[in-house]
Scaffold this active site. Structure first.
Site, PDB file in Angstrom:
ATOM      1  CB  CYS A  80      37.469 -79.669 -41.901  1.00  0.00           C
ATOM      2  SG  CYS A  80      39.348 -81.220 -41.811  1.00  0.00           S
ATOM      3  CB  CYS A  81      35.774 -79.366 -47.007  1.00  0.00           C
ATOM      4  SG  CYS A  81      35.015 -81.221 -46.686  1.00  0.00           S
ATOM      5  CB  CYS A  86      38.326 -87.424 -45.095  1.00  0.00           C
ATOM      6  SG  CYS A  86      39.070 -86.237 -46.030  1.00  0.00           S
ATOM      7  CB  CYS A 119      33.907 -86.466 -43.207  1.00  0.00           C
ATOM      8  SG  CYS A 119      34.604 -85.416 -42.131  1.00  0.00           S
ATOM      9  CB  CYS A 162      34.198 -81.359 -50.314  1.00  0.00           C
ATOM     10  SG  CYS A 162      34.592 -81.759 -52.121  1.00  0.00           S
TER      11      CYS A 162
END
Length: 233
Positions: free
Chosen positions: A120-121, A203, A206, A229
């Site tokens: 995702c990062c 985010c 997270c 990240c």
């Protein structure tokens, strides 16, 4: 400005000469070495970065600033962005991922951050950053040695092997108290989440508040063996 190829020896010499000279000296060096379109400040609008935004606005008015909008930032972060934009003469640009949240969910499944936060990062931060840096010769960051063990070896100036350009870390030797002293003395707008137990803000999915006694980055990717990240690794 003539194109310059930086050798490891030149970068190491610059780092040595700027060590202990303070962030303004590092910023002046950076903006003397690189043309305005060759260097940009990557701003996450955390405490370090709003302090740097203030400094940069004094050293190099109109300088390039960009932020990575993952589409999952806190409302308080978006408000901080607008406050900094209104306060300082900087060219602040939003950088977006290639995929919208819906497109990401369609391709990788719902709530990717809860299953594979590294991916995702990578999709929402690392790859967009790579695209931005491709057109630059140097970038400025707000990382500090005191933030985490993975940043303890950072230098004021270093060669970013991951992205292939010069990296300038003006606040590298500052402590938390230095950052907050600067913010308060200069009335710098900052993210109110810092006052609610969020020393590090990413985010919404997270990031959680940090409990007393926890590491300052314990609120990032809680439950995973992950503290970065991927932008500074």
């Amino acid at each position: 400005m003539a194109e310059k190829k930086w050798s490891p020896e030149e970068i190491a010499a610059a780092a040595r000469s700027l060590e202990g000279q303070g962030p303004v000296a590092a910023l002046r060096w950076a903006y003397e070495q690189f043309a305005p379109e060759e260097i940009a400040f990557a701003c996450s609008f955390g405490a370090e970065d709003v302090a740097l935004a203030h400094m940069i606005s004094r050293v190099a008015p109109g300088a390039q600033v960009f932020y990575l909008d993952t589409d999952f930032l806190f409302p308080e972060t978006y408000r901080t962005i607008e406050a900094v934009r209104a306060a300082y003469p900087l060219r602040i640009r939003r950088v977006s991922p290639a995929l919208t949240p819906r497109e990401q969910a369609e391709r990788y499944g719902d709530e990717l951050w809860s299953r594979d936060p590294d991916l995702c990062c990578s999709l929402r931060k690392v790859e967009p950053l790579r695209e931005v840096l491709r057109g630059l010769k140097a970038w400025i960051t707000g990382i500090r040695r005191a933030q985490s063990p993975t940043r303890a070896g950072a230098q004021v100036v270093e060669w970013d092997r991951k992205f292939g350009l010069v990296k300038v870390n003006p606040l590298v030797d500052w402590k938390d108290a230095d950052v907050w002293k600067y913010i308060l003395e200069h009335n710098v707008p900052y993210n109110p989440l810092h006052d609610r137990g969020y020393p590090s803000i990413g985010c919404t999915h997270c990031t959680r508040p940090v409990r007393p006694g926890e590491d300052p980055r314990a609120g990032r990717w809680s439950g995973f063996a992950k503290t970065e990240c991927g932008l500074h690794q």
